[in-house]
Design a protein around this motif. Structure first.
Motif, PDB file in Angstrom:
ATOM      1  N   LEU A  70       4.729  12.268  -3.292  1.00 51.96           N
ATOM      2  CA  LEU A  70       4.612  13.416  -2.402  1.00 51.96           C
ATOM      3  C   LEU A  70       3.260  13.423  -1.699  1.00 51.96           C
ATOM      4  O   LEU A  70       3.156  13.784  -0.519  1.00 51.96           O
ATOM      5  N   ALA A  71       2.228  13.009  -2.419  1.00 52.94           N
ATOM      6  CA  ALA A  71       0.891  12.946  -1.822  1.00 52.94           C
ATOM      7  C   ALA A  71       0.795  11.829  -0.784  1.00 52.94           C
ATOM      8  O   ALA A  71      -0.055  11.883   0.117  1.00 52.94           O
ATOM      9  N   ASP A  72       1.658  10.814  -0.904  1.00 51.79           N
ATOM     10  CA  ASP A  72       1.619   9.659   0.000  1.00 51.79           C
ATOM     11  C   ASP A  72       2.588   9.782   1.174  1.00 51.79           C
ATOM     12  O   ASP A  72       2.763   8.826   1.938  1.00 51.79           O
ATOM     13  N   VAL A  73       3.231  10.952   1.319  1.00 48.83           N
ATOM     14  CA  VAL A  73       4.163  11.145   2.432  1.00 48.83           C
ATOM     15  C   VAL A  73       3.406  11.048   3.752  1.00 48.83           C
ATOM     16  O   VAL A  73       2.379  11.699   3.952  1.00 48.83           O
ATOM     17  N   ARG A  74       3.933  10.244   4.652  1.00 48.34           N
ATOM     18  CA  ARG A  74       3.288  10.076   5.961  1.00 48.34           C
ATOM     19  C   ARG A  74       3.460  11.355   6.789  1.00 48.34           C
ATOM     20  O   ARG A  74       4.563  11.872   6.902  1.00 48.34           O
ATOM     21  N   LYS A  80       0.845  -1.186   0.000  1.00 47.16           N
ATOM     22  CA  LYS A  80       0.000   0.000   0.000  1.00 47.16           C
ATOM     23  C   LYS A  80       0.886   1.245   0.000  1.00 47.16           C
ATOM     24  O   LYS A  80       1.935   1.255   0.636  1.00 47.16           O
ATOM     25  N   PRO A  81       0.467   2.307  -0.706  1.00 46.12           N
ATOM     26  CA  PRO A  81       1.312   3.501  -0.816  1.00 46.12           C
ATOM     27  C   PRO A  81       1.703   4.077   0.536  1.00 46.12           C
ATOM     28  O   PRO A  81       0.863   4.234   1.431  1.00 46.12           O
ATOM     29  N   SER A  82       2.971   4.361   0.683  1.00 49.06           N
ATOM     30  CA  SER A  82       3.503   4.994   1.889  1.00 49.06           C
ATOM     31  C   SER A  82       4.857   5.565   1.526  1.00 49.06           C
ATOM     32  O   SER A  82       5.726   4.839   1.046  1.00 49.06           O
TER      33      SER A  82
END
Length: 447
Positions: free
Chosen positions: A390-394, A312-314
């Motif tokens: 960048l949108a998936d940055v925790r 999953k995106p992370s």
């Protein structure tokens, strides 16, 4: 924003000495408190300053900033922007600390990487840009980069570039050995084993101990080892995310699946060109490094999302920085105008053309930018991959207020894990002990 481990180690003592005086100021709170309640300057004040002959000095190692300065001077002929390269990263930071301690001799503006912003902001050495109304520009930038320049309620930079993490891989090598692009760390490790078994001179990656990469992978794994609230600092390099990263990476180390080649050395570039180093885990800025340093491999490389434990995106950030205004600047209004120009105006466009990955939201939402085909990467639309990363940055990551020092001693404490002399988690534990000891010496309360 590359690995500068050897350079960092040589400057650790000097920087540590300078940090002692500066960090203790942070614990007193007076400078930080005043910086959080700035007096306002109007847009009219800034325009008026641009009509007065002024020279501002900028310390930066950015290759594009002289061009940005030249363009700004053409628009504002009464302003002279003097860009000086006084050293890269820690070299410049040491000189900044010396100027801060002396109370004079520093620049009006300086490039400061996002990871180093807290070190200068917390003691009150930087100007809170809210004084110029720049906090109203928040929507112009991505959340991940904006969060990196907001410290303790103050705004200390306008983001200029971003370094979202991605997997750079040599498609030619992957195709040769029939390897699929890994979406999980288990698949990445399996690919590493398959590659090295097929050719003992070929490795999945090279890493002799890179503090910045380690922090980015911990971040993407959900780790939050550092917390800062005023003069209280928490350090926990045994949290769940850090242990998840260490367990995964230990498998690469145990099976000797990482090349022993030193990063950024001639051998490293040769390995990337020949395909003996098949992947890079890095920020988006690495695309420029490949194009300039591994030009002969054009068409061989591609970009994919960072592998994760479950597919999953992370993601996280590696590198990136912008311009900060020094409190001792005597030309703050003109400096504010140039700083804003560099991050939001034509200056940001100039930087982008030089290979800087943008932090501006409108650019990242532009189909012209997203759909741009990159011939080096076989015509792939790599900007889409970086933008999604960048949108998936925790959220929630914090750097230590002495991250430059922390990075400088990383190899002293954790380096043995990369040579097989200790387990990675044990090295991280030793790093934690030293970071806690050092923090207490600086006057911080360590939890």
């Amino acid at each position: 924003m590359r690995n500068r481990s050897s350079l960092l180690r040589t400057t650790a003592v000097l920087l540590g000495a300078a940090l002692t005086a500066v960090s203790l100021t942070a614990c007193g709170g007076s400078d930080s408190d005043s910086a959080s309640k700035p007096s306002a300057h109007s847009e009219a004040d800034i325009r008026k300053a641009l009509d007065k002959p002024t020279t501002i000095t900028v310390w930066s190692w950015s290759a594009s900033l002289p061009d940005v300065a030249e363009a700004f001077e053409k628009e504002h002929p009464k302003i002279k922007v003097k860009v000086e390269n006084v050293g890269t990263g820690p070299e410049q930071y040491t000189k900044l600390q010396n100027a801060i301690k002396a109370g004079d001799g520093g620049p009006d503006l300086a490039t400061v990487e996002y990871s180093a912003v807290p070190q200068f902001a917390m003691p009150g050495s930087l100007v809170d840009l809210s004084a110029f109304g720049f906090d109203a520009l928040e929507k112009e930038f991505t959340k991940a980069t904006w969060d990196s320049v907001k410290i303790g309620g103050g705004l200390y930079e306008l983001p200029l570039n971003a370094g979202p993490m991605a997997l750079f891989y040599n498609k030619k090598v992957f195709d040769k050995y029939d390897i699929d692009v890994p979406a999980t760390w288990d698949e990445y490790i399996a690919a590493a084993r398959k590659l090295h078994a097929a050719d003992p001179d070929t490795y999945i990656a090279a890493d002799e101990g890179n503090a910045g990469l380690t922090q980015s992978l911990i971040w993407a794994s959900g780790g939050r080892p550092f917390g800062v609230q005023g003069d209280k600092v928490s350090i926990d390099l045994k949290d769940a995310g850090t242990r998840k990263y260490a367990s995964m990476y230990q498998k690469l180390l145990d099976d000797k699946l990482l090349s022993p080649v030193v990063g950024w050395s001639p051998e490293w570039y040769k390995g990337l060109a020949k395909g003996n180093i098949a992947t890079l885990l890095s920020g988006a800025w690495m695309s420029g490094t490949l194009k300039s340093g591994v030009a002969d491999a054009s068409g061989d490389w591609r970009v994919a999302p960072l592998p994760t434990s479950d597919g999953k995106p992370s993601s996280s950030v590696n590198g990136g920085g912008s311009l900060a205004m020094m409190k001792q600047s005597k030309n703050q209004l003109a400096a504010a105008a140039f700083l804003r120009y560099a991050s939001t105006g034509k200056g940001a466009d100039i930087a982008q053309k030089s290979g800087s990955f943008p932090a501006r939201a409108k650019v990242l939402q532009s189909e012209a930018f997203l759909g741009q085909k990159d011939e080096y990467f076989g015509g792939q639309e790599v900007n889409r991959v970086f933008t999604e990363s960048l949108a998936d940055v925790r959220p929630g990551w914090q750097y230590l207020p002495y991250d430059v020092y922390a990075t400088s001693i990383f190899n002293d404490k954790v380096g043995k894990a990369f040579t097989g002399s200790m387990k990675l988690q044990d090295g991280l534990n030793a790093w934690q002990e030293e970071l806690a000891r050092y923090g207490e010496e600086q006057g911080f309360t360590i939890d």
